[in-house]
Write a protein that holds these residues in place. Sequence first.
Motif, PDB file in Angstrom:
ATOM      1  N   GLN A 311       0.833  -1.204   0.000  1.00  0.00           N
ATOM      2  CA  GLN A 311       0.000   0.000   0.000  1.00  0.00           C
ATOM      3  C   GLN A 311       0.867   1.254   0.000  1.00  0.00           C
ATOM      4  OE1 GLN A 311      -2.262  -1.107   3.547  1.00  0.00           O
ATOM      5  NE2 GLN A 311      -4.139  -1.132   2.350  1.00  0.00           N
ATOM      6  N   CYS A 312       1.887   1.262   0.835  1.00  0.00           N
ATOM      7  CA  CYS A 312       2.746   2.448   0.930  1.00  0.00           C
ATOM      8  C   CYS A 312       3.542   2.674  -0.350  1.00  0.00           C
ATOM      9  CB  CYS A 312       3.688   2.311   2.128  1.00  0.00           C
ATOM     10  SG  CYS A 312       2.851   2.455   3.725  1.00  0.00           S
ATOM     11  N   GLU A 313       3.955   1.601  -0.985  1.00  0.00           N
ATOM     12  CA  GLU A 313       4.689   1.727  -2.239  1.00  0.00           C
ATOM     13  C   GLU A 313       3.824   2.397  -3.308  1.00  0.00           C
ATOM     14  OE1 GLU A 313       8.015  -1.147  -4.174  1.00  0.00           O
ATOM     15  OE2 GLU A 313       6.008  -1.995  -4.051  1.00  0.00           O
ATOM     16  N   LEU A 314       2.554   2.026  -3.345  1.00  0.00           N
ATOM     17  CA  LEU A 314       1.643   2.624  -4.322  1.00  0.00           C
ATOM     18  C   LEU A 314       1.308   4.067  -3.957  1.00  0.00           C
ATOM     19  CD1 LEU A 314      -0.643  -0.484  -4.833  1.00  0.00           C
ATOM     20  CD2 LEU A 314       0.869   0.530  -6.544  1.00  0.00           C
ATOM     21  N   LEU A 315       1.187   4.352  -2.672  1.00  0.00           N
ATOM     22  CA  LEU A 315       0.974   5.739  -2.247  1.00  0.00           C
ATOM     23  C   LEU A 315       2.169   6.602  -2.639  1.00  0.00           C
ATOM     24  CD1 LEU A 315      -0.562   5.197   1.314  1.00  0.00           C
ATOM     25  CD2 LEU A 315      -1.743   6.132  -0.683  1.00  0.00           C
ATOM     26  N   ALA A 316       3.361   6.035  -2.541  1.00  0.00           N
ATOM     27  CA  ALA A 316       4.572   6.774  -2.905  1.00  0.00           C
ATOM     28  C   ALA A 316       4.576   7.117  -4.391  1.00  0.00           C
ATOM     29  CB  ALA A 316       5.809   5.958  -2.547  1.00  0.00           C
ATOM     30  N   HIS A 317       4.122   6.194  -5.223  1.00  0.00           N
ATOM     31  CA  HIS A 317       4.047   6.464  -6.662  1.00  0.00           C
ATOM     32  C   HIS A 317       3.141   7.656  -6.950  1.00  0.00           C
ATOM     33  CE1 HIS A 317       6.400   3.318  -8.471  1.00  0.00           C
ATOM     34  NE2 HIS A 317       5.768   2.362  -7.812  1.00  0.00           N
ATOM     35  N   ARG A 318       2.148   7.849  -6.109  1.00  0.00           N
ATOM     36  CA  ARG A 318       1.183   8.932  -6.316  1.00  0.00           C
ATOM     37  C   ARG A 318       1.570  10.197  -5.556  1.00  0.00           C
ATOM     38  NH1 ARG A 318      -4.068   6.079  -4.351  1.00  0.00           N
ATOM     39  NH2 ARG A 318      -5.083   7.989  -5.053  1.00  0.00           N
ATOM     40  N   GLY A 319       2.709  10.165  -4.869  1.00  0.00           N
ATOM     41  CA  GLY A 319       3.175  11.343  -4.156  1.00  0.00           C
ATOM     42  C   GLY A 319       2.473  11.603  -2.843  1.00  0.00           C
ATOM     43  N   TYR A 365      12.494   5.915   4.264  1.00  0.00           N
ATOM     44  CA  TYR A 365      11.744   5.635   3.035  1.00  0.00           C
ATOM     45  C   TYR A 365      11.004   6.882   2.560  1.00  0.00           C
ATOM     46  CZ  TYR A 365      12.290   0.577   2.392  1.00  0.00           C
ATOM     47  OH  TYR A 365      12.786  -0.677   2.108  1.00  0.00           O
ATOM     48  N   CYS A 366      10.366   7.581   3.491  1.00  0.00           N
ATOM     49  CA  CYS A 366       9.599   8.774   3.123  1.00  0.00           C
ATOM     50  C   CYS A 366      10.510   9.856   2.554  1.00  0.00           C
ATOM     51  CB  CYS A 366       8.831   9.305   4.332  1.00  0.00           C
ATOM     52  SG  CYS A 366       7.414   8.286   4.800  1.00  0.00           S
ATOM     53  N   ASP A 367      11.679  10.030   3.154  1.00  0.00           N
ATOM     54  CA  ASP A 367      12.633  11.013   2.631  1.00  0.00           C
ATOM     55  C   ASP A 367      13.055  10.658   1.206  1.00  0.00           C
ATOM     56  OD1 ASP A 367      12.740  12.797   4.738  1.00  0.00           O
ATOM     57  OD2 ASP A 367      14.334  11.739   5.781  1.00  0.00           O
ATOM     58  N   ARG A 368      13.310   9.375   0.981  1.00  0.00           N
ATOM     59  CA  ARG A 368      13.736   8.943  -0.349  1.00  0.00           C
ATOM     60  C   ARG A 368      12.615   9.122  -1.371  1.00  0.00           C
ATOM     61  NH1 ARG A 368      15.677   4.476   1.063  1.00  0.00           N
ATOM     62  NH2 ARG A 368      14.068   2.976   0.494  1.00  0.00           N
ATOM     63  N   TRP A 369      11.405   8.724  -1.004  1.00  0.00           N
ATOM     64  CA  TRP A 369      10.279   8.873  -1.925  1.00  0.00           C
ATOM     65  C   TRP A 369       9.945  10.346  -2.164  1.00  0.00           C
ATOM     66  CZ3 TRP A 369       7.367   4.493   1.046  1.00  0.00           C
ATOM     67  CH2 TRP A 369       7.693   3.256   0.470  1.00  0.00           C
ATOM     68  N   ALA A 370      10.056  11.160  -1.125  1.00  0.00           N
ATOM     69  CA  ALA A 370       9.702  12.581  -1.251  1.00  0.00           C
ATOM     70  C   ALA A 370      10.656  13.327  -2.170  1.00  0.00           C
ATOM     71  CB  ALA A 370       9.684  13.239   0.127  1.00  0.00           C
ATOM     72  N   GLY A 372      11.449  12.725  -5.019  1.00  0.00           N
ATOM     73  CA  GLY A 372      10.949  12.742  -6.393  1.00  0.00           C
ATOM     74  C   GLY A 372       9.797  13.705  -6.610  1.00  0.00           C
ATOM     75  N   PHE A 373       9.403  14.418  -5.552  1.00  0.00           N
ATOM     76  CA  PHE A 373       8.283  15.350  -5.659  1.00  0.00           C
ATOM     77  C   PHE A 373       8.667  16.694  -5.045  1.00  0.00           C
ATOM     78  CE2 PHE A 373       6.594  11.067  -5.414  1.00  0.00           C
ATOM     79  CZ  PHE A 373       5.682  11.030  -6.457  1.00  0.00           C
ATOM     80  N   GLN A 374       7.963  17.720  -5.433  1.00  0.00           N
ATOM     81  CA  GLN A 374       8.165  19.041  -4.843  1.00  0.00           C
ATOM     82  C   GLN A 374       7.131  19.235  -3.739  1.00  0.00           C
ATOM     83  OE1 GLN A 374       8.077  22.005  -7.963  1.00  0.00           O
ATOM     84  NE2 GLN A 374      10.236  21.716  -8.452  1.00  0.00           N
TER      85      GLN A 374
END
Length: 590
Positions: A311-319, A365-370, A372-374
Amino acid sequence: MANAQASSSQRVLVSYSAAPSILLSSKWEQVQTALISLLPLRNIHWKSPARTSIRTIQELEVDLVPLDTPRDEHTQIPVSILEKPLLNIYIVVCQNTDVEGYRMAVKKQIKDWQSLVMTRKNQEWLIVHIIRPDARTQTGNFFQLKGSVFEKIKTDFNTEKRERCVQVAWSPETDAPAVWAELINKIKEGLLSAFDSAVSQREEEVKKSEGQRQMPGWNFCTFFILKESLASSFEGVNLFEDAYIQYDELETSFYQVLKEKNLSWFGTLINPVSGDDSAPLLSVTRKSYRDLILANTISVFDFRIYLLSRQCELLAHRGRINEISRKAAAFLGGFGRRLRDVETTLPPFFIESWIYSSALSVVEYCDRWASGFQIAGPKLNTFNAAKGELLELARTQLDIIGVTIRHLPKRPPFSSSFSSSESPAQTDLTQKISNIELLAAIDDAEAFYSLYVDITTRAIDMYTKAGRKKFALRLHGSLAALDLHRGQYETALSIYTSLPAHYAPHMWTSLESFMLSRALDAHADFQQEKDTEWIHILLSFLKSYIENLGSELLMHEDDKVEYITKLVDNLRQAASKLETGRLAYRFYLK
């Protein structure tokens, strides 16, 4: 095992085939390079009759693969519909005027290929005729066109009033994107048609399985794998919201199973192995989770972690990074309480180590995923606050460990992490946790204090950046309490006397009262003289204590009446020695 783990890197497959003489030629290498340069596909609009709105796929990664032999269509393990090509392309490279050559060889080659690909379920096919640009000019006469190779191909193979043939006038010397436009559109149409057909079939299979839920032999884990194959299919074409919905519905189904207390499809609640307490919470590759699900041996612990991770991986794809933080924190709190029921079977401090390690890993994980987004403005504040809460959750585990092993005193603020009736459980002493950082902190008090300060400081930093001043100041107070416990009285006194000034403007009287009380304790422990400064601290404390009607946060171990009486007596004695103290005392009595 390669296909056992749902993969976010899975791509749509398009197979290609041609006469062997073409595939072995340099001409094919040039054509293949040109085709690859057109990828990824962009702006694909999927309108399914089963859905109320159009889904737009902004970008679609496609892999061109050679046609292989048909795979087993009767596998018992549901896989993503992207495991097999959605579209099969046959490349014809010959002169448009070579009708005789087409009749003698090319037609049969196409026919053999068509017979093969048409037996494959939910796959489309397309024939591409490539000619040189000057060849189209030479055969521009209407009667010549009617007798051309391309017209013969269309006559022989177009079916169901659908164009499955496209001609491309191309050469390496005159390569331009425009010449591929019609082919790109045909590829998009073919992929969408096959995808829609495959999704519809898989959704029917899921619906049928769900309808058999109350029947003997129904298995939740089998149902999970079937429905997850739909999720991974959506994920593979970048429809992340549709993929997330599948896992959301699976979570609802699991809660229903939990409510019915029917966990026969799982192993135990938890069967810990080395590293379980320190592994990154959101890693989907640490264990072969889907293999364990298929075998009906996965523990509830591993299952819940896998479901959360996907679930979190998919949420990350959507920012939606902030949602990840909240979801992970809620899971750690809720499932951590569930593990207390079996704490006696776990290594000492397993639960604390698991929550501590997981909370910190989610921040990473959140820092790494973030990245990719502004993220800016209010969303950035929320993001930092969520990280602060996770860091504080990790710090709370240090409170529990520290009090239990007596690195910390069992009094506020350290004891606040314990419930009123909670006492350390007898655990399995034959095992131990795997978090090296915590093991070192348990063995050495100074290592523990260093870790405690580091995690607390990180949480303070996040709260400060988020504008949550109250939370940051409260944690500053816990650092002062640590200094007091370690005998660093001067530092503790400095912090305690400075904090109330930050609380007063915000009317945080309960916190102000508590910090002033701790300042008085630090003053006494430091054996400071009861001077004017001490009198001012005491008067401020009494004022805030009275205004707060007893101060539920004044968690002093002594009897409150006795404690206040003693302070007033000390105030009287100090005031009698100081002229300024007398004035302050008289003012207070009024």
